[in-house]
Design a protein around this motif. Structure first.
Motif, PDB file in Angstrom:
ATOM      1  N   PHE A  33       0.832  -1.200   0.000  1.00 47.46           N
ATOM      2  CA  PHE A  33       0.000   0.000   0.000  1.00 47.46           C
ATOM      3  C   PHE A  33       0.873   1.260   0.000  1.00 47.46           C
ATOM      4  CE2 PHE A  33      -2.131   3.444   2.268  1.00 47.46           C
ATOM      5  CZ  PHE A  33      -3.350   3.518   1.605  1.00 47.46           C
ATOM      6  N   ASN A  34       1.906   1.251   0.833  1.00 42.90           N
ATOM      7  CA  ASN A  34       2.800   2.413   0.924  1.00 42.90           C
ATOM      8  C   ASN A  34       3.612   2.611  -0.351  1.00 42.90           C
ATOM      9  OD1 ASN A  34       1.992   3.126   3.507  1.00 42.90           O
ATOM     10  ND2 ASN A  34       3.531   1.835   4.497  1.00 42.90           N
ATOM     11  N   GLN A  35       3.919   1.512  -1.053  1.00 39.35           N
ATOM     12  CA  GLN A  35       4.656   1.629  -2.311  1.00 39.35           C
ATOM     13  C   GLN A  35       3.817   2.323  -3.381  1.00 39.35           C
ATOM     14  OE1 GLN A  35       6.021  -2.271  -3.463  1.00 39.35           O
ATOM     15  NE2 GLN A  35       7.322  -2.520  -1.661  1.00 39.35           N
ATOM     16  N   LEU A  42      -2.111   9.929   5.576  1.00 42.07           N
ATOM     17  CA  LEU A  42      -2.361   9.298   6.872  1.00 42.07           C
ATOM     18  C   LEU A  42      -3.826   8.927   7.056  1.00 42.07           C
ATOM     19  CD1 LEU A  42      -1.354   8.395   9.631  1.00 42.07           C
ATOM     20  CD2 LEU A  42      -1.711  10.737  10.448  1.00 42.07           C
ATOM     21  N   SER A  43      -4.731   9.834   6.692  1.00 40.21           N
ATOM     22  CA  SER A  43      -6.150   9.569   6.908  1.00 40.21           C
ATOM     23  C   SER A  43      -6.630   8.370   6.095  1.00 40.21           C
ATOM     24  CB  SER A  43      -6.981  10.813   6.567  1.00 40.21           C
ATOM     25  OG  SER A  43      -6.750  11.225   5.236  1.00 40.21           O
ATOM     26  N   PHE A  44      -6.177   8.269   4.825  1.00 35.02           N
ATOM     27  CA  PHE A  44      -6.585   7.130   4.002  1.00 35.02           C
ATOM     28  C   PHE A  44      -5.893   5.850   4.479  1.00 35.02           C
ATOM     29  CE2 PHE A  44      -6.405   4.822  -0.251  1.00 35.02           C
ATOM     30  CZ  PHE A  44      -7.697   4.346  -0.129  1.00 35.02           C
ATOM     31  N   PHE A  45      -4.663   5.967   4.947  1.00 34.65           N
ATOM     32  CA  PHE A  45      -3.936   4.810   5.485  1.00 34.65           C
ATOM     33  C   PHE A  45      -4.699   4.235   6.675  1.00 34.65           C
ATOM     34  CE2 PHE A  45      -0.876   2.907   8.409  1.00 34.65           C
ATOM     35  CZ  PHE A  45      -0.191   2.036   7.572  1.00 34.65           C
ATOM     36  N   ILE A  46      -5.148   5.115   7.581  1.00 30.60           N
ATOM     37  CA  ILE A  46      -5.929   4.666   8.742  1.00 30.60           C
ATOM     38  C   ILE A  46      -7.248   4.052   8.300  1.00 30.60           C
ATOM     39  CG2 ILE A  46      -7.172   5.451  10.803  1.00 30.60           C
ATOM     40  CD1 ILE A  46      -4.990   7.583  11.140  1.00 30.60           C
ATOM     41  N   SER A  47      -7.868   4.664   7.283  1.00 32.60           N
ATOM     42  CA  SER A  47      -9.134   4.144   6.769  1.00 32.60           C
ATOM     43  C   SER A  47      -8.959   2.746   6.183  1.00 32.60           C
ATOM     44  CB  SER A  47      -9.697   5.090   5.704  1.00 32.60           C
ATOM     45  OG  SER A  47     -10.875   4.562   5.142  1.00 32.60           O
ATOM     46  N   ILE A  48      -7.867   2.541   5.432  1.00 32.50           N
ATOM     47  CA  ILE A  48      -7.581   1.219   4.860  1.00 32.50           C
ATOM     48  C   ILE A  48      -7.431   0.191   5.980  1.00 32.50           C
ATOM     49  CG2 ILE A  48      -5.680  -0.116   3.847  1.00 32.50           C
ATOM     50  CD1 ILE A  48      -7.395   0.884   1.696  1.00 32.50           C
ATOM     51  N   THR A 167     -16.767   7.984   2.940  1.00 33.92           N
ATOM     52  CA  THR A 167     -15.901   9.098   3.348  1.00 33.92           C
ATOM     53  C   THR A 167     -14.735   9.282   2.384  1.00 33.92           C
ATOM     54  OG1 THR A 167     -16.466   8.658   5.661  1.00 33.92           O
ATOM     55  CG2 THR A 167     -14.545  10.045   5.256  1.00 33.92           C
ATOM     56  N   PHE A 168     -14.174   8.178   1.903  1.00 33.47           N
ATOM     57  CA  PHE A 168     -13.012   8.246   1.006  1.00 33.47           C
ATOM     58  C   PHE A 168     -13.357   7.605  -0.347  1.00 33.47           C
ATOM     59  CE2 PHE A 168     -11.410   8.185   5.343  1.00 33.47           C
ATOM     60  CZ  PHE A 168     -10.469   9.198   5.346  1.00 33.47           C
ATOM     61  N   TYR A 172     -10.963   5.097  -2.638  1.00 34.46           N
ATOM     62  CA  TYR A 172     -11.271   3.670  -2.780  1.00 34.46           C
ATOM     63  C   TYR A 172     -11.585   3.304  -4.229  1.00 34.46           C
ATOM     64  CZ  TYR A 172     -11.172   2.651   2.204  1.00 34.46           C
ATOM     65  OH  TYR A 172     -10.752   2.460   3.498  1.00 34.46           O
ATOM     66  N   SER A 173     -12.227   4.205  -4.935  1.00 29.46           N
ATOM     67  CA  SER A 173     -12.526   3.956  -6.343  1.00 29.46           C
ATOM     68  C   SER A 173     -11.242   3.743  -7.128  1.00 29.46           C
ATOM     69  CB  SER A 173     -13.323   5.120  -6.927  1.00 29.46           C
ATOM     70  OG  SER A 173     -13.552   4.927  -8.306  1.00 29.46           O
TER      71      SER A 173
END
Length: 531
Positions: A33-35, A42-48, A167-168, A172-173
């Motif tokens: 995911f980080n790659q 950060l917000s999307f990382f937490i959401s994932i 929210t995201f 996500y799309s």
């Protein structure tokens, strides 16, 4: 509040297990995911992370019910521990094909994969949580109460997933449309889903079925009075770009370069694992139409050759024929056994398959002969075991199956030493064939089943899903040698085909053409030795 506490207590084991899986077992998932997102969000990382937790908890809720909760969770922790090890160490994806590879792995291959690091993963991430789960006292409840709690937790988890997706929505799309590969690393969701897929397929395919004959009209051409001796070497894990015949900087083919061989530089494999590529090569179905079910329900190339009167022999120093020799077991010989293979040290060597082969040829001089040799080749991760020490020319070479402990150069050196030994083995096949040119039209075709990742971008070994596999896993080596007096394509004409885009799909009709077999299933357009 009391109602909420009771609800959480009832589902605590599932929720805590899901949290543990998300945080401790999904390093590969979050790494990939980080790659993708080089600009850290950060917000999307937490959401994932929240969505992965909710999806994992949802899966556990569907699998765990009253008395099944403990055994299911214990099994999942053990599976997830091994999955985490292989994903973190080799960047391997445990999909349905990988499950098939695991099931078909023999003791020798399993030994190559054993490490103390794997034991550590099993003890800390597998055995320890499994023990804790076994000691937990789960709240007792009636069927009605348990079902009600199950429905409530499922609805809650679905609400969490939907809220995060809303929210995201743009993130996500894009994520699910363009980065589908990342979801393959979700642990233990992917291995469990893959195991269920494999189980369903095995149950369906394992039922008794009538074998469809193939090439019932096959016969030797009446105008062909020659005898044909073909040795087909189904190589293991050889990358085309590591053959000096193809321009590789290291001299990995010193002996073959002295022979009149042609290297097919642009060959694509049928799969990225032996379990897929080998049966696919012999099936005649082609990569696009191949499936294990279709293969098991039909005869294959060697059945056709046998029907047409060709003497077939399969010598194996690898795993097995992957079902190709199911109906021709009398002509299958296992050279992994030191009682049969006379050239063994730390393991039985590929060249041992050549011992006594001339005697077999002499006994069948009045027939066409097709011999399949299935060598150990360059099978990883213990590349250093794949060749006698006399072939350790490229140094320093990685001397462990813990590939992450070696540099990319050391891994490549060890792999290249296996190619050097393959060069020697193939040269000995040619030496065997040359004296037979007075009695046969002789040919050797070497075709590796797939390639190999050697640590590029952190990916090792092979077996990735074909659609996302690196080119290194789908671009195997292939070499052709034709004996003097071969009637058909000349050496110079064959060289002109060296750069053409070819694939494993061509092998079926090419072997039929070599043996001058007349049958409706022969496709001249798929015979790369046709003049």
């Amino acid at each position: 509040m009391k109602y909420l506490l009771n609800f959480l207590k009832t589902n605590a084991v599932i929720l805590l297990s899901a949290l543990a899986f998300t945080v401790l077992y999904n390093g590969a998932f979050f790494n990939h995911f980080n790659q993708i997102y080089t600009s850290f969000n950060l917000s999307f990382f937490i959401s994932i992370g929240i969505v992965l937790f909710a999806v994992t908890a949802l899966a556990l809720s569907l699998l765990c019910y009253r008395k099944t909760t403990k055994p299911v969770l214990i099994l999942l922790f053990i599976i997830a521990a091994f999955t985490a090890y292989y994903m973190n160490t080799y960047d391997i994806i445990v999909d349905k094909t990988m499950i098939q590879n695991i099931v078909q792995t023999n003791v020798k291959e399993a030994t190559d994969l054993f490490t103390w690091k794997m034991v550590g993963y099993f003890l800390v991430l597998g055995a320890l949580p499994a023990f804790i789960i076994s000691r937990v006292n789960l709240p007792k409840s009636t069927f009605k109460a348990a079902l009600g709690n199950k429905i409530k937790i499922i609805l809650l988890l679905l609400l969490i997933i939907v809220s995060q997706a809303a929210t995201f929505s743009k993130n996500y799309s894009s994520f699910f449309r363009e980065h589908k590969i990342v979801r393959f690393y979700a642990n233990p969701i992917t291995p469990v889903y893959s195991a269920i897929q494999f189980g369903i397929q095995s149950h369906t395919d394992g039922s008794p079925q009538e074998i469809t004959p193939l090439g019932e009209d096959a016969k030797k051409s009446a105008s062909d009075t020659d005898r044909h001796l073909t040795i087909l070497v189904v190589g293991e894990t050889a990358r085309a770009d590591h053959f000096s015949l193809n321009g590789y900087s290291k001299p990995t083919n010193p002996l073959l370069e002295k022979e009149q061989v042609v290297s097919l530089k642009n060959l694509s494999s049928c799969g990225t694992s032996t379990a897929v590529s080998v049966p696919c090569m012999f099936s005649g179905l082609g990569r696009e139409n191949y499936s294990e079910k279709k293969f098991n329900a039909s005869e294959n190339l060697l059945d056709v050759l046998n029907r047409a009167g060709v003497q077939v022999l399969w010598r194996d120093n690898n795993s097995d024929s992957k079902g190709v020799m199911t109906r021709l077991g009398a002509f299958y010989q296992d050279y992994k056994d030191p009682k049969i293979n006379t050239i063994c040290d730390v393991e039985c060597r590929d060249e041992g398959m050549l011992v006594g082969l001339q005697e077999f040829i002499d006994q069948n001089k009045n027939r066409d002969i097709t011999i399949v040799l299935h060598p150990m080749g360059s099978h990883g991760p213990a590349y250093y075991n794949r060749y006698p020490k006399a072939f350790e020319k490229f140094t320093p070479a990685c001397q462990t199956n813990l590939l992450e402990k070696c540099s990319v150069e050391e891994i490549a050196n060890a792999f290249d030493n296996t190619i050097l030994y393959t060069d020697y083995f193939l040269s000995k096949v040619i030496v065997l064939l040359k004296p037979n040119a007075s009695h046969f039209q002789t040919a050797m075709i070497y075709m590796a089943d797939h390639g190999e990742s050697l640590g590029e971008n952190g990916v090792y070994l092979h077996g990735m899903p074909y659609s996302i596999a690196p080119v290194a896993q789908k671009h195997p080596a292939s070499i052709i040698w034709l004996g003097d007096g071969f009637k058909g394509l000349s050496f110079e004409a064959l060289k002109q085909k060296a750069d053409e885009p070819l694939s494993h799909d061509y092998l079926f009709s090419t072997i039929l053409g070599l043996n001058k077999i007349e049958t409706k299933i022969y496709d001249p357009k798929m015979d790369f030795l046709r003049p």
